[in-house]
Scaffold this motif. Structure first.
Motif, PDB file in Angstrom:
ATOM      1  N   MET A   1       0.825  -1.181   0.000  1.00 50.43           N
ATOM      2  CA  MET A   1       0.000   0.000   0.000  1.00 50.43           C
ATOM      3  C   MET A   1       0.869   1.244   0.000  1.00 50.43           C
ATOM      4  N   GLY A   2       1.973   1.278   0.728  1.00 47.95           N
ATOM      5  CA  GLY A   2       2.863   2.413   0.709  1.00 47.95           C
ATOM      6  C   GLY A   2       2.518   3.439   1.770  1.00 47.95           C
ATOM      7  N   LYS A   3       3.346   4.462   1.835  1.00 50.26           N
ATOM      8  CA  LYS A   3       3.129   5.518   2.818  1.00 50.26           C
ATOM      9  C   LYS A   3       1.982   6.416   2.380  1.00 50.26           C
ATOM     10  N   ARG A   4       1.349   7.023   3.410  1.00 47.92           N
ATOM     11  CA  ARG A   4       0.254   7.960   3.126  1.00 47.92           C
ATOM     12  C   ARG A   4       0.613   9.309   3.736  1.00 47.92           C
ATOM     13  N   TYR A   5       0.183  10.353   3.065  1.00 48.84           N
ATOM     14  CA  TYR A   5       0.408  11.729   3.525  1.00 48.84           C
ATOM     15  C   TYR A   5      -0.913  12.257   4.053  1.00 48.84           C
ATOM     16  N   PHE A   6      -0.896  12.827   5.250  1.00 50.58           N
ATOM     17  CA  PHE A   6      -2.101  13.410   5.836  1.00 50.58           C
ATOM     18  C   PHE A   6      -1.945  14.916   5.865  1.00 50.58           C
ATOM     19  N   CYS A   7      -2.886  15.630   5.271  1.00 50.88           N
ATOM     20  CA  CYS A   7      -2.871  17.091   5.245  1.00 50.88           C
ATOM     21  C   CYS A   7      -3.728  17.603   6.402  1.00 50.88           C
ATOM     22  N   ASP A   8      -3.111  18.317   7.337  1.00 52.68           N
ATOM     23  CA  ASP A   8      -3.837  18.851   8.492  1.00 52.68           C
ATOM     24  C   ASP A   8      -4.820  19.940   8.094  1.00 52.68           C
ATOM     25  N   TYR A   9      -4.497  20.709   7.078  1.00 55.08           N
ATOM     26  CA  TYR A   9      -5.384  21.794   6.647  1.00 55.08           C
ATOM     27  C   TYR A   9      -6.680  21.237   6.052  1.00 55.08           C
ATOM     28  N   CYS A  10      -6.553  20.220   5.215  1.00 57.54           N
ATOM     29  CA  CYS A  10      -7.710  19.674   4.499  1.00 57.54           C
ATOM     30  C   CYS A  10      -8.368  18.512   5.234  1.00 57.54           C
ATOM     31  N   ASP A  11      -7.682  17.959   6.232  1.00 58.42           N
ATOM     32  CA  ASP A  11      -8.178  16.833   7.010  1.00 58.42           C
ATOM     33  C   ASP A  11      -8.445  15.623   6.105  1.00 58.42           C
ATOM     34  N   ARG A  12      -7.460  15.314   5.249  1.00 58.00           N
ATOM     35  CA  ARG A  12      -7.586  14.154   4.378  1.00 58.00           C
ATOM     36  C   ARG A  12      -6.203  13.568   4.137  1.00 58.00           C
ATOM     37  N   SER A  13      -6.180  12.334   3.695  1.00 54.74           N
ATOM     38  CA  SER A  13      -4.903  11.689   3.409  1.00 54.74           C
ATOM     39  C   SER A  13      -4.936  11.106   2.007  1.00 54.74           C
ATOM     40  N   PHE A  14      -3.756  10.854   1.462  1.00 61.94           N
ATOM     41  CA  PHE A  14      -3.624  10.276   0.131  1.00 61.94           C
ATOM     42  C   PHE A  14      -2.273   9.593   0.050  1.00 61.94           C
ATOM     43  N   GLN A  15      -2.099   8.782  -0.992  1.00 58.50           N
ATOM     44  CA  GLN A  15      -0.836   8.065  -1.180  1.00 58.50           C
ATOM     45  C   GLN A  15       0.281   9.082  -1.389  1.00 58.50           C
TER      46      GLN A  15
END
Length: 170
Positions: A1-15
């Motif tokens: 699956m790999g690492k995921r990045y979480f954006c604190d501003y948008c409150d969402r994560s993606f690959q």
């Protein structure tokens, strides 16, 4: 699956890879969310100056709502809101001037604090339902009579526990 990045501003994560991260950080939704976040910490004087240069939003004045929300280029503040904001800015300026003069004055005065304290104490005394005389201690219902309690749970007699002669000073 790999690492995921979480954006604190948008409150969402993606690959997390270079393409996805660059696409997200330059996206309109991210830039808007980031601006809204930083607007929460803006100085009142800067907000006042910006709002005074804007024209009032007609849609907001008519319906109380605007489709653009925080992204609207018109002002959603009423005259009363602007007056409150200008009073806040003036208060902040006065406190800064006092600090520059070397006066270490907390907000408000001692008299204000004493008045608030007196009001608090008066309301506490008037609202208190405590009887004037303290109620003597009573064992909870269901406890055995005091005479039936083991000695470790009994209160000492009025003169104190008797001291055995072997422990008395000579």
């Amino acid at each position: 699956m790999g690492k995921r990045y979480f954006c604190d501003y948008c409150d969402r994560s993606f690959q997390d890879n270079l393409h996805n991260r660059k696409k997200h950080l330059n996206g309109v939704q991210h830039l808007r969310a980031k601006r809204v976040w930083y607007d929460l910490f803006r100085d009142a004087a800067a907000i006042l100056q910006e709002e005074q240069t804007k024209k009032p939003c007609r849609k907001f004045l008519q319906t109380g709502q605007c489709d653009f929300g925080s992204n609207c280029r018109f002002s959603h503040m009423t005259e009363q809101d602007l007056e409150k904001l200008s009073a806040q800015v003036q208060g902040e300026q006065r406190s800064k001037e006092l600090q520059q003069e070397g006066a270490d004055v907390p907000p408000g005065t001692i008299e204000d604090w004493l008045e608030k304290r007196a009001k608090r104490l008066n309301t506490a005394q008037s609202n208190s339902a405590l009887p004037e005389k303290p109620v003597p201690f009573q064992y909870p219902p269901g406890w055995p009579p005091v005479q039936d309690l083991p000695p470790s749970l009994q209160a000492p007699p009025p003169g104190g526990w008797p001291v055995p002669p072997s422990l008395q000073w000579g």
